[in-house]
Design a protein around this motif. Sequence first.
Motif, PDB file in Angstrom:
ATOM      1  N   SER A   5     -35.793  20.054  38.666  1.00 44.30           N
ATOM      2  CA  SER A   5     -34.594  20.716  39.163  1.00 44.30           C
ATOM      3  C   SER A   5     -34.481  20.578  40.679  1.00 44.30           C
ATOM      4  CB  SER A   5     -34.598  22.198  38.786  1.00 44.30           C
ATOM      5  OG  SER A   5     -34.624  22.366  37.399  1.00 44.30           O
ATOM      6  N   LEU A   6     -35.585  20.771  41.360  1.00 50.24           N
ATOM      7  CA  LEU A   6     -35.593  20.624  42.811  1.00 50.24           C
ATOM      8  C   LEU A   6     -35.265  19.188  43.221  1.00 50.24           C
ATOM      9  CD1 LEU A   6     -36.131  21.987  45.534  1.00 50.24           C
ATOM     10  CD2 LEU A   6     -38.517  21.299  45.281  1.00 50.24           C
ATOM     11  N   ALA A   7     -35.840  18.230  42.528  1.00 54.15           N
ATOM     12  CA  ALA A   7     -35.562  16.822  42.831  1.00 54.15           C
ATOM     13  C   ALA A   7     -34.085  16.499  42.579  1.00 54.15           C
ATOM     14  CB  ALA A   7     -36.444  15.918  41.992  1.00 54.15           C
ATOM     15  N   GLY A   8     -33.529  17.002  41.486  1.00 55.42           N
ATOM     16  CA  GLY A   8     -32.119  16.767  41.192  1.00 55.42           C
ATOM     17  C   GLY A   8     -31.214  17.350  42.254  1.00 55.42           C
ATOM     18  N   ILE A   9     -31.517  18.554  42.696  1.00 53.46           N
ATOM     19  CA  ILE A   9     -30.705  19.195  43.735  1.00 53.46           C
ATOM     20  C   ILE A   9     -30.817  18.429  45.049  1.00 53.46           C
ATOM     21  CG2 ILE A   9     -30.524  21.284  45.148  1.00 53.46           C
ATOM     22  CD1 ILE A   9     -31.271  22.847  42.576  1.00 53.46           C
ATOM     23  N   LEU A  10     -32.013  17.969  45.388  1.00 48.29           N
ATOM     24  CA  LEU A  10     -32.196  17.207  46.623  1.00 48.29           C
ATOM     25  C   LEU A  10     -31.456  15.872  46.581  1.00 48.29           C
ATOM     26  CD1 LEU A  10     -35.929  17.900  47.503  1.00 48.29           C
ATOM     27  CD2 LEU A  10     -33.886  18.769  48.644  1.00 48.29           C
ATOM     28  N   PHE A  11     -31.482  15.208  45.433  1.00 48.41           N
ATOM     29  CA  PHE A  11     -30.749  13.952  45.293  1.00 48.41           C
ATOM     30  C   PHE A  11     -29.245  14.176  45.424  1.00 48.41           C
ATOM     31  CE2 PHE A  11     -34.548  11.847  44.010  1.00 48.41           C
ATOM     32  CZ  PHE A  11     -34.290  10.498  44.116  1.00 48.41           C
ATOM     33  N   ILE A  12     -28.744  15.222  44.803  1.00 49.77           N
ATOM     34  CA  ILE A  12     -27.313  15.524  44.897  1.00 49.77           C
ATOM     35  C   ILE A  12     -26.939  15.845  46.334  1.00 49.77           C
ATOM     36  CG2 ILE A  12     -25.535  17.181  44.224  1.00 49.77           C
ATOM     37  CD1 ILE A  12     -26.914  17.302  41.469  1.00 49.77           C
ATOM     38  N   LEU A  13     -27.751  16.633  47.005  1.00 45.70           N
ATOM     39  CA  LEU A  13     -27.481  16.988  48.392  1.00 45.70           C
ATOM     40  C   LEU A  13     -27.520  15.757  49.298  1.00 45.70           C
ATOM     41  CD1 LEU A  13     -27.015  19.253  50.465  1.00 45.70           C
ATOM     42  CD2 LEU A  13     -29.492  19.391  50.684  1.00 45.70           C
ATOM     43  N   ALA A  14     -28.522  14.921  49.125  1.00 48.19           N
ATOM     44  CA  ALA A  14     -28.619  13.702  49.938  1.00 48.19           C
ATOM     45  C   ALA A  14     -27.440  12.764  49.669  1.00 48.19           C
ATOM     46  CB  ALA A  14     -29.939  12.994  49.659  1.00 48.19           C
ATOM     47  N   GLY A  15     -27.040  12.645  48.419  1.00 49.17           N
ATOM     48  CA  GLY A  15     -25.886  11.808  48.085  1.00 49.17           C
ATOM     49  C   GLY A  15     -24.605  12.329  48.698  1.00 49.17           C
ATOM     50  N   PHE A  16     -24.429  13.639  48.657  1.00 53.76           N
ATOM     51  CA  PHE A  16     -23.242  14.233  49.268  1.00 53.76           C
ATOM     52  C   PHE A  16     -23.229  14.011  50.777  1.00 53.76           C
ATOM     53  CE2 PHE A  16     -21.322  17.886  51.446  1.00 53.76           C
ATOM     54  CZ  PHE A  16     -20.005  17.718  51.028  1.00 53.76           C
ATOM     55  N   LEU A  17     -24.382  14.180  51.410  1.00 54.78           N
ATOM     56  CA  LEU A  17     -24.461  13.978  52.859  1.00 54.78           C
ATOM     57  C   LEU A  17     -24.197  12.522  53.237  1.00 54.78           C
ATOM     58  CD1 LEU A  17     -27.473  16.268  53.787  1.00 54.78           C
ATOM     59  CD2 LEU A  17     -25.048  16.680  54.211  1.00 54.78           C
ATOM     60  N   LEU A  18     -24.723  11.578  52.454  1.00 57.33           N
ATOM     61  CA  LEU A  18     -24.442  10.166  52.717  1.00 57.33           C
ATOM     62  C   LEU A  18     -22.959   9.861  52.561  1.00 57.33           C
ATOM     63  CD1 LEU A  18     -27.281   8.013  51.139  1.00 57.33           C
ATOM     64  CD2 LEU A  18     -26.587   8.121  53.517  1.00 57.33           C
ATOM     65  N   PHE A  19     -22.340  10.437  51.554  1.00 59.55           N
ATOM     66  CA  PHE A  19     -20.921  10.191  51.322  1.00 59.55           C
ATOM     67  C   PHE A  19     -20.073  10.807  52.429  1.00 59.55           C
ATOM     68  CE2 PHE A  19     -16.786  11.254  49.534  1.00 59.55           C
ATOM     69  CZ  PHE A  19     -16.383  10.012  49.081  1.00 59.55           C
ATOM     70  N   THR A  48     -22.303   2.583  52.028  1.00 59.78           N
ATOM     71  CA  THR A  48     -23.010   3.842  52.220  1.00 59.78           C
ATOM     72  C   THR A  48     -22.406   4.937  51.342  1.00 59.78           C
ATOM     73  OG1 THR A  48     -23.529   3.229  54.481  1.00 59.78           O
ATOM     74  CG2 THR A  48     -23.747   5.541  53.922  1.00 59.78           C
ATOM     75  N   LYS A  49     -21.081   4.972  51.260  1.00 61.52           N
ATOM     76  CA  LYS A  49     -20.435   5.970  50.406  1.00 61.52           C
ATOM     77  C   LYS A  49     -20.718   5.697  48.930  1.00 61.52           C
ATOM     78  CE  LYS A  49     -16.948   7.383  53.629  1.00 61.52           C
ATOM     79  NZ  LYS A  49     -15.608   7.881  53.788  1.00 61.52           N
ATOM     80  N   ALA A  50     -20.734   4.422  48.541  1.00 65.83           N
ATOM     81  CA  ALA A  50     -21.069   4.088  47.153  1.00 65.83           C
ATOM     82  C   ALA A  50     -22.517   4.469  46.842  1.00 65.83           C
ATOM     83  CB  ALA A  50     -20.839   2.599  46.897  1.00 65.83           C
ATOM     84  N   GLY A  51     -23.408   4.236  47.793  1.00 73.53           N
ATOM     85  CA  GLY A  51     -24.804   4.642  47.616  1.00 73.53           C
ATOM     86  C   GLY A  51     -24.945   6.151  47.509  1.00 73.53           C
ATOM     87  N   GLY A  52     -24.142   6.884  48.273  1.00 72.19           N
ATOM     88  CA  GLY A  52     -24.163   8.342  48.179  1.00 72.19           C
ATOM     89  C   GLY A  52     -23.688   8.834  46.825  1.00 72.19           C
ATOM     90  N   ILE A  53     -22.654   8.197  46.291  1.00 70.33           N
ATOM     91  CA  ILE A  53     -22.165   8.575  44.961  1.00 70.33           C
ATOM     92  C   ILE A  53     -23.226   8.273  43.907  1.00 70.33           C
ATOM     93  CG2 ILE A  53     -20.472   7.978  43.177  1.00 70.33           C
ATOM     94  CD1 ILE A  53     -18.436   7.598  45.465  1.00 70.33           C
ATOM     95  N   CYS A  54     -23.843   7.100  43.998  1.00 65.20           N
ATOM     96  CA  CYS A  54     -24.900   6.749  43.038  1.00 65.20           C
ATOM     97  C   CYS A  54     -26.080   7.713  43.128  1.00 65.20           C
ATOM     98  CB  CYS A  54     -25.375   5.323  43.272  1.00 65.20           C
ATOM     99  SG  CYS A  54     -24.176   4.065  42.836  1.00 65.20           S
ATOM    100  N   MET A  55     -26.447   8.089  44.339  1.00 68.72           N
ATOM    101  CA  MET A  55     -27.559   9.015  44.516  1.00 68.72           C
ATOM    102  C   MET A  55     -27.223  10.386  43.927  1.00 68.72           C
ATOM    103  SD  MET A  55     -29.574   9.956  47.988  1.00 68.72           S
ATOM    104  CE  MET A  55     -30.540   8.465  48.070  1.00 68.72           C
ATOM    105  N   ALA A  56     -26.000  10.844  44.110  1.00 62.45           N
ATOM    106  CA  ALA A  56     -25.587  12.126  43.533  1.00 62.45           C
ATOM    107  C   ALA A  56     -25.576  12.055  42.003  1.00 62.45           C
ATOM    108  CB  ALA A  56     -24.220  12.532  44.063  1.00 62.45           C
ATOM    109  N   LEU A  57     -25.145  10.927  41.454  1.00 63.46           N
ATOM    110  CA  LEU A  57     -25.156  10.772  39.998  1.00 63.46           C
ATOM    111  C   LEU A  57     -26.576  10.753  39.446  1.00 63.46           C
ATOM    112  CD1 LEU A  57     -22.284   8.194  39.438  1.00 63.46           C
ATOM    113  CD2 LEU A  57     -22.290  10.631  38.896  1.00 63.46           C
ATOM    114  N   VAL A  58     -27.492  10.112  40.156  1.00 64.31           N
ATOM    115  CA  VAL A  58     -28.899  10.126  39.741  1.00 64.31           C
ATOM    116  C   VAL A  58     -29.435  11.552  39.761  1.00 64.31           C
ATOM    117  CG1 VAL A  58     -31.222   9.427  40.455  1.00 64.31           C
ATOM    118  CG2 VAL A  58     -29.401   7.740  40.341  1.00 64.31           C
TER     119      VAL A  58
END
Length: 67
Positions: A5-19, A48-58
């Motif tokens: 859960s923590l990893a998922g939240i961190l990935f979503i947060l990092a993806g949002f910040l990249l986007f 970079t925005k596409a990478g952020g979206i992919c990271m949030a989806l992961v």
Amino acid sequence: MLWTSLAGILFILAGFLLFKYARIWWHLTESWKSYRADGPSDLFLLSTKAGGICMALVGLVILVLPF
């Protein structure tokens, strides 16, 4: 379960910040490499925005996968 859960939240947060802050990411990581560049290229912003979206989806998949 807590770590996934923590990893998922961190990935979503990092993806949002990249986007959201792709230009700031360019200033932090790439601007020092060129003395003529005024800002990031369109391709850098798009990738970079596409990478952020992919990271949030992961991150979303990581959150949902244990269930």
